[in-house]
Write a protein that holds these residues in place. Structure first.
Motif, PDB file in Angstrom:
ATOM      1  N   THR A   1      50.437 -10.827 123.037  1.00 42.28           N
ATOM      2  CA  THR A   1      50.886  -9.489 123.454  1.00 42.28           C
ATOM      3  C   THR A   1      52.410  -9.340 123.363  1.00 42.28           C
ATOM      4  O   THR A   1      52.914  -8.232 123.247  1.00 42.28           O
ATOM      5  CB  THR A   1      50.452  -9.177 124.902  1.00 42.28           C
ATOM      6  N   HIS A   2      53.135 -10.470 123.421  1.00 45.74           N
ATOM      7  CA  HIS A   2      54.600 -10.384 123.316  1.00 45.74           C
ATOM      8  C   HIS A   2      55.017  -9.798 121.973  1.00 45.74           C
ATOM      9  O   HIS A   2      55.976  -9.034 121.878  1.00 45.74           O
ATOM     10  CB  HIS A   2      55.234 -11.767 123.480  1.00 45.74           C
TER      11      HIS A   2
ATOM     12  N   LYS B   1      54.984  -6.149 121.822  1.00 47.44           N
ATOM     13  CA  LYS B   1      56.045  -5.461 122.554  1.00 47.44           C
ATOM     14  C   LYS B   1      57.388  -5.518 121.848  1.00 47.44           C
ATOM     15  O   LYS B   1      58.369  -4.943 122.326  1.00 47.44           O
ATOM     16  CB  LYS B   1      56.184  -6.089 123.953  1.00 47.44           C
TER      17      LYS B   1
ATOM     18  N   THR C   1      56.912  -1.655 118.221  1.00 46.48           N
ATOM     19  CA  THR C   1      56.790  -0.427 119.021  1.00 46.48           C
ATOM     20  C   THR C   1      57.435   0.762 118.307  1.00 46.48           C
ATOM     21  O   THR C   1      56.990   1.895 118.444  1.00 46.48           O
ATOM     22  CB  THR C   1      57.428  -0.587 120.425  1.00 46.48           C
TER      23      THR C   1
END
Ligand SMILES: [Zn+2]
Length: 159
Positions: A54-55, A58, A63
């Motif tokens: 998930t890092h 981000k 993004t």
């Protein structure tokens, strides 16, 4: 087809690389632990990132939409394949038998006579089409193993 996606497969979903290559999609495997390096390669080579991290999702490049990344939800390889195919509208039969499943290198045609000493006699007798990886020298033919894998893929697409 210039808009055919290419992939970089994070080690946490490493099995996806083989399945994508089986379909004929360029899928580079990323062994390292350095997210920054993964992102750099993806940007430089225009690859979609496949990961369970998930890092990575981000990171600003992702993004902001400069880099495409897909967060893989399942830890089951078959579900992972299905998620990638559905999300990116891939074709299970895009270009099978075109890439080395181990190295991601485009396979090269070999004449039947050229492989006579290199394959088991039964294979030589029953197969007509042979291809070879220029990197690892592995030989491929559309034998039972290949067909079984392709069938598993098509089974995934059946729903
Ligand atoms: Zn190879």
């Amino acid at each position: 087809m210039s808009d055919t996606p290419k992939f970089i497969v994070d080690h946490n979903v490493g099995k996806l690389a083989r399945w994508l290559r089986l379909m004929g999609y360029d899928a580079r495997f990323f062994r390292g632990d350095d997210d920054a390096e993964l992102v750099t390669i993806a940007l430089k080579e225009g690859r979609v990132i496949l990961t369970r991290d998930t890092h990575i999702m981000k990171r600003r490049m992702v993004t902001k939409g400069r880099l495409k990344a897909l967060l893989i939800e399942s830890d089951q390889p078959q579900r992972q394949v299905r998620q990638v195919v559905d999300s990116l509208h891939l074709d299970y039969r895009f270009n099978p038998f075109s890439l080395c499943l181990e190295c991601n290198q485009p396979l090269v045609e070999r004449k039947k006579a050229e492989v006579k000493e290199l394959v088991p006699p039964y294979v030589f007798k029953t197969q007509e089409q042979f291809r070879q990886c220029p990197s690892c020298q592995r030989l491929y033919w559309r034998g039972t193993h290949w067909r079984a894998m392709t069938r598993r893929l098509e089974g995934l697409g059946g729903g």
